[in-house]
Motif scaffolding. Structure first.
Motif, PDB file in Angstrom:
ATOM      1  N   LYS A 111     -14.496  28.954   1.473  1.00  0.00           N
ATOM      2  CA  LYS A 111     -13.695  30.108   1.075  1.00  0.00           C
ATOM      3  C   LYS A 111     -12.405  29.673   0.415  1.00  0.00           C
ATOM      4  O   LYS A 111     -11.751  28.736   0.857  1.00  0.00           O
ATOM      5  CB  LYS A 111     -13.392  30.976   2.306  1.00  0.00           C
ATOM      6  N   GLU A 112     -12.009  30.366  -0.651  1.00  0.00           N
ATOM      7  CA  GLU A 112     -10.924  29.903  -1.503  1.00  0.00           C
ATOM      8  C   GLU A 112      -9.567  29.829  -0.806  1.00  0.00           C
ATOM      9  O   GLU A 112      -8.714  29.025  -1.195  1.00  0.00           O
ATOM     10  CB  GLU A 112     -10.805  30.810  -2.735  1.00  0.00           C
ATOM     11  N   VAL A 113      -9.326  30.619   0.231  1.00  0.00           N
ATOM     12  CA  VAL A 113      -8.027  30.559   0.902  1.00  0.00           C
ATOM     13  C   VAL A 113      -7.879  29.269   1.700  1.00  0.00           C
ATOM     14  O   VAL A 113      -6.778  28.788   1.932  1.00  0.00           O
ATOM     15  CB  VAL A 113      -7.816  31.784   1.819  1.00  0.00           C
ATOM     16  N   VAL A 114      -8.998  28.693   2.105  1.00  0.00           N
ATOM     17  CA  VAL A 114      -8.974  27.472   2.913  1.00  0.00           C
ATOM     18  C   VAL A 114      -9.294  26.261   2.047  1.00  0.00           C
ATOM     19  O   VAL A 114     -10.293  26.251   1.322  1.00  0.00           O
ATOM     20  CB  VAL A 114     -10.000  27.556   4.071  1.00  0.00           C
ATOM     21  N   ASP A 115      -8.445  25.242   2.114  1.00  0.00           N
ATOM     22  CA  ASP A 115      -8.743  23.965   1.469  1.00  0.00           C
ATOM     23  C   ASP A 115      -9.471  23.082   2.478  1.00  0.00           C
ATOM     24  O   ASP A 115      -8.909  22.762   3.532  1.00  0.00           O
ATOM     25  CB  ASP A 115      -7.452  23.265   1.020  1.00  0.00           C
ATOM     26  N   VAL A 116     -10.705  22.709   2.158  1.00  0.00           N
ATOM     27  CA  VAL A 116     -11.442  21.827   3.057  1.00  0.00           C
ATOM     28  C   VAL A 116     -11.275  20.387   2.593  1.00  0.00           C
ATOM     29  O   VAL A 116     -11.208  20.102   1.397  1.00  0.00           O
ATOM     30  CB  VAL A 116     -12.935  22.196   3.150  1.00  0.00           C
ATOM     31  N   HIS A 117     -11.212  19.494   3.563  1.00  0.00           N
ATOM     32  CA  HIS A 117     -11.023  18.075   3.284  1.00  0.00           C
ATOM     33  C   HIS A 117     -12.144  17.313   4.000  1.00  0.00           C
ATOM     34  O   HIS A 117     -12.047  17.051   5.205  1.00  0.00           O
ATOM     35  CB  HIS A 117      -9.652  17.616   3.775  1.00  0.00           C
ATOM     36  N   PRO A 118     -13.209  16.971   3.286  1.00  0.00           N
ATOM     37  CA  PRO A 118     -14.332  16.281   3.944  1.00  0.00           C
ATOM     38  C   PRO A 118     -13.931  14.886   4.427  1.00  0.00           C
ATOM     39  O   PRO A 118     -13.246  14.137   3.732  1.00  0.00           O
ATOM     40  CB  PRO A 118     -15.381  16.184   2.830  1.00  0.00           C
ATOM     41  N   ILE A 119     -14.358  14.567   5.631  1.00  0.00           N
ATOM     42  CA  ILE A 119     -14.270  13.206   6.158  1.00  0.00           C
ATOM     43  C   ILE A 119     -15.636  12.566   5.933  1.00  0.00           C
ATOM     44  O   ILE A 119     -16.656  13.120   6.336  1.00  0.00           O
ATOM     45  CB  ILE A 119     -13.907  13.204   7.653  1.00  0.00           C
ATOM     46  N   GLY A 120     -15.659  11.445   5.257  1.00  0.00           N
ATOM     47  CA  GLY A 120     -16.921  10.816   4.919  1.00  0.00           C
ATOM     48  C   GLY A 120     -17.483   9.987   6.054  1.00  0.00           C
ATOM     49  O   GLY A 120     -16.747   9.449   6.895  1.00  0.00           O
ATOM     50  N   ALA A 121     -18.797   9.872   6.076  1.00  0.00           N
ATOM     51  CA  ALA A 121     -19.448   9.000   7.060  1.00  0.00           C
ATOM     52  C   ALA A 121     -19.041   7.562   6.801  1.00  0.00           C
ATOM     53  O   ALA A 121     -19.067   7.091   5.661  1.00  0.00           O
ATOM     54  CB  ALA A 121     -20.957   9.154   6.972  1.00  0.00           C
ATOM     55  N   CYS A 122     -18.692   6.859   7.853  1.00  0.00           N
ATOM     56  CA  CYS A 122     -18.335   5.452   7.726  1.00  0.00           C
ATOM     57  C   CYS A 122     -19.596   4.595   7.592  1.00  0.00           C
ATOM     58  O   CYS A 122     -19.630   3.644   6.802  1.00  0.00           O
ATOM     59  CB  CYS A 122     -17.520   5.014   8.939  1.00  0.00           C
TER      60      CYS A 122
END
Length: 417
Positions: A111-122
């Motif tokens: 959703k555009e109001v929320v900025d998501v920040h993916p954490i990548g698999a190590c």
């Protein structure tokens, strides 16, 4: 488009308007003035407070793979109701976040109001055997690397990961737990686990991995973040490492600041957590760590589960609880032990510092990322108010004090139109 927030009191220790009632004028997603007079849309927010928007370091949106528990839309709605404009998503989805397309899917669909920040698999498939394509994932938008709620058990892989990420200046996130000691554990090992007849996990499980990882960090360089620290001894080890000027940070989940192993007393599976709630002594040490800055951030540790996964015997139920929507009332409850302005800082700029991001504040010329809340509002989390697809909360059907009224994220907001 301009917005005027009238008669709102600022709660931001970094703002020149801290503890003052102001009129915040926003134009094109930027704060233009703290003494605005008119705008295209005006909101009288008397009796409400505003802070910079919250940033969560650890949430499961269960998408893709387990959308029946949560998806990007419902997770975003729960986050907004909790005051979050930024959320880090844990990589243990199905499939895990380990390719550019996985990252693109999350960023574009949220959703555009929320900025998501993916954490990548190590590691590939989160198995701890082979590193993922870390540089490619970072280029795609990954902000850190982790094996999700599982610990990075492979010492060699951890060493290489820390060395690789030195170039791109992002942290490796570790959930410190010795998988052999904690295997099949149901709660913290202590007098309550003995009384209840449940297999316990000693704090040693956390402490051993923290000790090991600190030594690896000394050798490798890089940045290491311990997620959801739960024990007094573990926190003490981190504090000592920080004094040695190592690039090390940590966070604690909001529920670990409120609950202890005693909370499990009636076998309510909503109190079964990962890591487990520990003793009152541990809880008090964590609260002190938040207050004195040893703990850099407070996270939600939002873990939605369907009822089929929670309405079971305690030893069979999955660990975790939803916590995004009840995060702010939890802060209000905790403010009897830690000043609210400190708690707010631990969910605003603490997480940003962990991820090497610029701090934000409420001031002229700053980006408009704001959370508006009412300290005295009373509400109940139930089937009508719940935004999550799941309801595994220790606060279910409980009256709560403190409620988020709106979130503003640049040109987007949840304010009524």
């Amino acid at each position: 488009m301009s917005i005027l927030l009238k008669n709102v009191r600022v709660l931001d220790v970094n703002s020149p308007a801290h503890n003052k009632q102001v009129n915040i004028l926003i134009e094109n997603g930027v704060i233009i003035s703290l003494s605005g007079r008119t705008a295209d849309r005006e909101y009288d927010l008397k009796d409400k407070l505003v802070s910079p928007s919250f940033f969560d370091l650890s949430a499961h949106f269960s998408d893709p793979g387990n959308e029946y528990r949560e998806d990007l839309l419902s997770g975003s709605e729960a986050a907004l109701s909790g005051g979050f404009a930024d959320v880090c998503l844990i990589p243990d989805t199905n499939p895990p976040i380990e390719s550019k397309s996985d990252v693109k899917y999350l960023i574009e669909r949220c959703k555009e109001v929320v900025d998501v920040h993916p954490i990548g698999a190590c590691s590939e498939a989160l198995k701890g055997e082979n590193l993922t394509e870390m540089l490619d994932l970072h280029d795609a938008g990954v902000v850190a690397f982790s094996d999700g709620d599982e610990p990075i058990w492979n010492t060699e892989l951890l060493l290489k990961a820390l060395q690789y990420t030195t170039e791109i200046n992002v942290p490796i996130i570790q959930n410190a737990r010795d998988i052999n000691i904690s295997s099949n554990a149901q709660m913290h090992e202590g007098k309550y686990s003995t009384h209840l007849g449940l297999r316990g996990e000693p704090s040693l499980s956390e402490e051993l991995i923290i000790q090991r990882d600190i030594e690896v960090l000394k050798y490798s360089g890089g940045s290491l973040h311990f997620a959801k620290v739960s024990s007094a001894r573990g926190l003490d080890l981190i504090k000592k490492a920080k004094k040695e000027k190592l690039s090390i940070t940590c966070d604690v989940s909001i529920h670990h600041l409120l609950f202890t192993d005693e909370s499990v007393g009636d076998f309510d599976t909503n109190y079964k957590n990962l890591p487990p709630f520990r003793t009152e002594k541990d809880r008090k040490a964590l609260v002190k760590g938040v207050k004195d800055g040893t703990i850099d951030a407070i996270c939600s540790n939002h873990r939605p589960f369907d009822q089929e996964s929670k309405q079971l015997e305690f030893d069979l139920a999955d660990p975790g609880s939803i916590s995004l929507q009840t995060f702010f009332p939890s802060l209000v409850k905790l403010s009897t032990e830690v000043p609210l302005e400190i708690l707010i800082e631990r969910v605003v700029n603490g997480p940003r510092a962990v991820l090497k991001k610029e701090p934000i504040k409420i001031d002229k010329g700053e980006v408009a990322k704001l959370t508006i809340f009412d300290l005295d509002a009373k509400w109940t989390l139930n089937g009508k108010s719940n935004k999550s697809k799941s309801k595994n909360s220790p606060f279910w059907n409980t009256e709560l004090v403190g409620q988020v009224a709106a979130v503003i994220n640049r040109n987007h907001s949840t304010l009524a139109k």
